[in-house]
Write a protein that holds these residues in place. Structure first.
Motif, mmCIF file in Angstrom:
data_model
loop_
_atom_site.group_PDB
_atom_site.id
_atom_site.type_symbol
_atom_site.label_atom_id
_atom_site.label_comp_id
_atom_site.label_asym_id
_atom_site.label_seq_id
_atom_site.Cartn_x
_atom_site.Cartn_y
_atom_site.Cartn_z
ATOM 1 N N GLY A 195 13.686 9.781 -13.000
ATOM 2 C CA GLY A 195 14.701 10.218 -13.881
ATOM 3 C C GLY A 195 15.228 8.957 -14.574
ATOM 4 N N GLY A 196 14.588 7.886 -14.679
ATOM 5 C CA GLY A 196 14.703 6.666 -15.168
ATOM 6 C C GLY A 196 15.189 5.625 -14.353
ATOM 7 N N GLN A 197 15.396 5.967 -13.065
ATOM 8 C CA GLN A 197 15.725 5.231 -12.049
ATOM 9 C C GLN A 197 14.661 4.884 -10.917
ATOM 10 N N PRO A 198 14.858 3.457 -10.474
ATOM 11 C CA PRO A 198 13.644 3.019 -9.398
ATOM 12 C C PRO A 198 13.384 4.364 -8.417
ATOM 13 N N ALA A 199 12.460 4.698 -8.001
ATOM 14 C CA ALA A 199 12.107 5.709 -7.138
ATOM 15 C C ALA A 199 12.333 5.080 -5.722
ATOM 16 N N THR A 200 12.980 5.783 -4.736
ATOM 17 C CA THR A 200 13.144 5.301 -3.394
ATOM 18 C C THR A 200 12.053 5.719 -2.589
ATOM 19 N N THR A 201 11.241 6.849 -2.894
ATOM 20 C CA THR A 201 10.064 7.332 -2.091
ATOM 21 C C THR A 201 9.023 7.755 -3.228
ATOM 22 N N VAL A 202 7.561 7.510 -2.774
ATOM 23 C CA VAL A 202 6.662 7.982 -3.688
ATOM 24 C C VAL A 202 5.697 8.923 -3.222
ATOM 25 N N PRO A 203 6.241 10.039 -2.713
ATOM 26 C CA PRO A 203 5.189 10.820 -2.088
ATOM 27 C C PRO A 203 4.204 11.511 -3.139
ATOM 28 N N GLY A 204 2.719 11.793 -2.843
ATOM 29 C CA GLY A 204 1.874 12.040 -3.596
ATOM 30 C C GLY A 204 1.416 10.977 -4.600
ATOM 31 N N LEU A 205 1.823 9.798 -4.492
ATOM 32 C CA LEU A 205 1.046 8.621 -5.062
ATOM 33 C C LEU A 205 -0.456 8.476 -4.511
ATOM 34 N N THR A 206 -1.291 8.509 -5.682
ATOM 35 C CA THR A 206 -2.650 8.197 -5.066
ATOM 36 C C THR A 206 -3.195 7.059 -6.073
ATOM 37 N N VAL A 207 -3.874 5.882 -5.360
ATOM 38 C CA VAL A 207 -4.633 4.920 -6.098
ATOM 39 C C VAL A 207 -6.074 4.826 -5.692
ATOM 40 N N THR A 208 -6.728 4.734 -6.766
ATOM 41 C CA THR A 208 -8.205 4.646 -6.489
ATOM 42 C C THR A 208 -8.819 3.998 -7.604
ATOM 43 N N SER A 209 -10.008 3.873 -7.584
ATOM 44 C CA SER A 209 -10.959 3.058 -8.509
ATOM 45 C C SER A 209 -12.331 3.674 -8.329
ATOM 46 N N LEU A 210 -13.092 3.414 -9.755
ATOM 47 C CA LEU A 210 -14.582 3.635 -9.698
ATOM 48 C C LEU A 210 -15.199 3.046 -8.550
ATOM 49 N N CYS A 211 -14.955 1.869 -8.142
ATOM 50 C CA CYS A 211 -15.587 1.071 -7.115
ATOM 51 C C CYS A 211 -15.414 1.786 -5.725
ATOM 52 N N VAL A 212 -14.023 1.910 -5.500
ATOM 53 C CA VAL A 212 -13.674 2.959 -4.337
ATOM 54 C C VAL A 212 -14.395 4.149 -4.247
ATOM 55 N N GLY A 213 -14.738 4.920 -5.161
ATOM 56 C CA GLY A 213 -15.678 6.020 -5.034
ATOM 57 C C GLY A 213 -17.099 5.554 -4.840
ATOM 58 N N ASP A 214 -17.587 4.461 -5.195
ATOM 59 C CA ASP A 214 -18.994 4.017 -4.735
ATOM 60 C C ASP A 214 -18.923 3.560 -3.167
ATOM 61 N N GLY A 215 -17.750 3.298 -2.790
ATOM 62 C CA GLY A 215 -18.002 2.746 -1.425
ATOM 63 C C GLY A 215 -17.931 1.351 -1.520
ATOM 64 N N THR A 216 -17.961 0.397 -2.645
ATOM 65 C CA THR A 216 -18.056 -0.885 -2.707
ATOM 66 C C THR A 216 -16.570 -1.525 -2.758
ATOM 67 N N ALA A 217 -15.476 -0.882 -2.916
ATOM 68 C CA ALA A 217 -14.084 -1.499 -2.780
ATOM 69 C C ALA A 217 -13.203 -0.643 -2.030
ATOM 70 N N THR A 218 -12.049 -1.238 -1.551
ATOM 71 C CA THR A 218 -11.030 -0.508 -0.913
ATOM 72 C C THR A 218 -9.543 -0.832 -1.379
ATOM 73 N N ILE A 219 -8.723 0.205 -1.402
ATOM 74 C CA ILE A 219 -7.235 0.108 -1.967
ATOM 75 C C ILE A 219 -6.583 0.647 -0.862
ATOM 76 N N VAL A 220 -5.517 -0.483 -0.277
ATOM 77 C CA VAL A 220 -4.876 0.023 0.841
ATOM 78 C C VAL A 220 -3.238 -0.128 0.284
ATOM 79 N N LEU A 221 -2.520 0.830 0.419
ATOM 80 C CA LEU A 221 -1.075 0.892 -0.012
ATOM 81 C C LEU A 221 -0.263 -0.040 1.034
ATOM 82 N N GLY A 222 0.807 -0.598 0.323
ATOM 83 C CA GLY A 222 1.628 -1.514 1.130
ATOM 84 C C GLY A 222 3.142 -1.102 0.844
ATOM 85 N N ALA A 223 4.135 -1.868 0.786
ATOM 86 C CA ALA A 223 5.483 -1.496 0.803
ATOM 87 C C ALA A 223 5.896 -1.002 -0.643
ATOM 88 N N LEU A 224 6.864 -0.017 -0.631
ATOM 89 C CA LEU A 224 7.758 0.165 -1.777
ATOM 90 C C LEU A 224 8.938 -0.449 -1.855
#
Length: 692
Positions: A195-224
């Motif tokens: 709603g135009g305001q900074p979110a305090t929680t982000v349920p359902g957020l997914t972060v990926t990449s092509l190389c992650v799909g290949d198994g040659t990179a990783t993405i690890v979520l941190g803090a909000l």
């Protein structure tokens, strides 16, 4: 002006008149103020509806900028603000205000206690937000505070909506200068609003990449924090050159590109082979569960042990003895870094290893397979043996006595044959094998089955057991090439192949010397001659009738081995014998009385040997471990019986035992008893005496 009388139902005119008079009287006296319908009411404050002397309260919901709102959605957080004063409008400081929601499933307060203390201005504030991004509906928020012992309450209604979260433009920190090296990391910044305001929680957020799909990179979520979700991206040697990172939540998505570098080769690992063991059979000896080739697997990994795809690998063997081959000679690793090649045996036994070598970015590495053994061919007749742990079991009068029969097989080089070769057994009497099969499966060149005593039991107590298996006939390897050779041969269609293939092609002439074998048979008479009338059991190979002679060709046949087990009786028999060296004969009347030991008493007495054979009613040995010992003695004594136990034997006539009979010190006449006891406890004494 005329007046019409109006009567109220249920009240007589007189009572109405009295009430009207009282009302006029009160009005004249200045009393009776307040809301209509109240009795004894007090003065009200204009515009608030709060009676005079009562505390006052107002409640509103505002956003982060302080603007009044009547709805919250998604990750949006609002502030519930209360203004509390006393009846005169003076701020009520340090008062406890309690906040409640009419539906706790829609909103939640911070602090969770739902209470706050008013400040010097009489203001109390508490945070409120939807309980989840999917929460939706309407809710009343009620505040309650106490001033000078009096309670003030106020409510505000708000709508709760499941507003979607929105992903903003992604950034990388620090921004890579050129390609991100393998095994390096970078931070991803992912702004998310509701709603135009900074979110305090982000349920359902997914972060990926092509190389992650290949198994040659990783993405690890941190803090909000402050509506920005952080994540760590690690390049594990992606081969794409450029990776596309994507962050999504609901229908909102953002992406960013990052250039990545491939990893250098770390090590070459030998993974294993498709063999159950470590050996393959000689060329031309395959089939019947034996393999002439092995598939070897290697894996190319980086310094973090991650598989590297797309690496070219070359293979070579440490030896090519006997025509051994390694194909393909080169291959490319798959997505997991795995690559395979096949080793095919030659005709000469040899140990061999395979070397795998790869190069990338100027760096060359190599790896060595485990050792393979190329030696085990088909079993050959000359290397087949059958043995028993006991040749004489107490099975003549008892059922369930067991002899363990062990078969051992090897090829023409004396190497144990391949595991899982099935060997069949047949028996003249009793039962052999298990309920599942009358056979056993080899391991390390041998296997064991049990022969159990039961009916049928041959009259003579002698049971012939035969083992047979497909193998090759004996031959003489004249040229030392490790296989049967022939100079004049044709294939199955009558054509002449370039090279003779043993067991495939037909040798017409010019073959190496061999022993042509007829069909095996169970030899119940133990005379080596097939006699159907005597109950001999034939085992034809590739035929429906028994053939005593061979087929004139070297090749596969049933190779066989036999052993005789005696179902020994439990009743001991003793026959005195006379021995000269290693040759013994039964005692005769010419030798004297059988139970009299001459020279052990009387003048010039001395110790005398007593030699005898032990046997059962069929003249077979007594059961193995039958004990022979001294029984009762009178004047005479016995030395050590040799042997004191009946050994494992199937010799017709039984076993020979000897003992020294010692005289009395006065050379007096006496007697001795030799006691014989079978393993199952049957005991029989045999008495001897000195001459008178």
């Amino acid at each position: 002006m005329p007046h019409n009388a109006v009567f109220s139902p249920g009240l007589p005119p007189l009572k109405l008149l009295v009430c009207a008079s009282l009302a006029l009287a009160l009005a004249a006296c200045g009393g009776g103020g307040g809301n209509p319908g109240t009795v004894g009411g007090g003065t009200t404050m204009p515009g608030t509806g709060t009676p005079a002397g009562e505390p006052r309260m107002t409640v509103t919901v505002v956003d982060g900028a302080g603007t009044s709102v009547n709805s919250l959605s998604g990750g949006q957080t609002g502030l519930v603000r209360v203004k509390l004063t006393d009846s005169t409008g003076i701020a009520a400081a340090s008062a406890i205000v309690k906040f409640t929601a009419s539906d706790t499933s829609l909103v939640e307060f911070t602090p969770a206690s739902g209470s706050a203390l008013t400040d010097a201005t009489g203001t109390a504030v508490i945070s409120v937000k939807p309980s989840s991004v999917t929460a939706a509906g309407a809710v009343a928020i009620t505040a309650e505070g106490v001033v000078a012992g009096k309670t003030a309450t106020a409510s505000v209604n708000i709508a709760v909506g499941a507003a979607p979260l929105t992903v903003g433009a992604l950034t990388l920190t620090p921004a890579p200068a050129g390609k991100l090296p393998a095994f390096s990391t970078v931070a991803i910044n992912i702004p998310v609003t509701s709603g135009g305001q900074p979110a305090t929680t982000v349920p359902g957020l997914t972060v990926t990449s092509l190389c992650v799909g290949d198994g040659t990179a990783t993405i690890v979520l941190g803090a909000l924090a402050n509506g920005v979700q952080t994540a760590t991206y690690t390049n594990n040697g992606c081969l794409r050159g450029t990776d596309r990172i994507t962050a999504s939540i609901g229908n909102s998505s953002q992406g960013i590109n990052i250039d990545v570098d491939a990893a250098n080769i770390g090590t070459m690992q030998f993974v294993g082979s498709d063999l159950q063991g470590t050996s393959i059979v000689l060329k031309g000896s395959g089939g019947l569960g034996r393999k002439e080739a092995a598939v070897l697997s290697f894996r190319v990994v980086d310094r973090n042990n991650n598989g590297l795809a797309g690496v070219d690998v070359n293979f070579r063997a440490t030896t090519y003895t006997g025509g051994l081959t390694v194909l393909p000679a080169s291959a490319t690793t798959d997505a997991t870094g795995r690559v395979t090649t096949t080793v095919s045996s030659g005709t000469i036994p040899t140990p061999v290893r395979v070397i795998a070598e790869a190069t990338r970015n100027g760096s060359t590495i190599s790896g060595l397979s485990d050792a393979l053994t190329i030696s085990t061919g088909l079993p050959i007749q000359k290397a087949m043996s059958l043995s028993a742990d006991r040749h004489n079991i107490e099975g003549g009068d008892r059922d369930g006595e067991i002899a363990k029969m062990t078969i051992r097989l090897a090829d023409q080089y004396g190497n144990p044959i391949s595991d899982n070769t099935a060997v069949n057994f047949i028996t003249e009497g009793g039962a052999i094998g298990t309920a599942a099969q009358g056979a056993c499966v080899t391991s390390d060149g041998g296997c064991t089955v049990e022969l159990r005593s039961q009916n049928f039991k041959p009259v003579n107590g002698r049971v012939t057991v035969m083992a047979f298996v497909q193998g090759v006939e004996n031959f003489t390897d004249m040229n030392g090439d490790g296989q049967y050779s022939c100079t004049n041969f044709v294939d199955a269609n009558g054509a002449v192949p370039t090279v003779y293939r043993p067991l495939v092609d037909t040798c017409l002439s010019g073959g190496e010397p061999f022993v042509d074998m007829g069909d095996p048979f169970l030899d119940t008479e133990e005379d080596g001659v097939y006699e159907a009338v005597e109950g001999d059991l034939p085992i034809p190979y590739n035929s429906t009738t028994y053939r005593a002679a061979g087929n004139g060709k070297w090749g596969i046949n049933y190779i066989r081995a036999s052993a005789v087990i005696t179902f020994s009786g439990s009743t001991p028999f003793l026959t005195r014998v006379v021995c000269s060296g290693s040759t013994c004969r039964d005692w005769t009347s010419a030798d004297g009385t059988e139970d009299v030991i001459a020279g052990v008493a009387g003048a010039a007495c001395s110790a005398r040997p007593l030699t005898f054979r032990l046997h059962d009613r069929n003249n077979n040995p007594l059961p193995e471990n039958t004990a022979v010992a001294a029984g009762d003695t009178d004047k005479l004594s016995l030395g050590e019986v040799i042997p004191a136990l009946v050994p494992s034997s199937n010799t017709i006539g039984g076993t020979i035992h000897s003992v020294t009979v010692k005289p009395d010190s006065t050379c007096a006449h006496g007697s001795i008893v030799v006691k014989v006891t079978t393993p199952k406890g049957t005991t029989k004494p045999f008495a001897f005496k000195s001459q008178i």
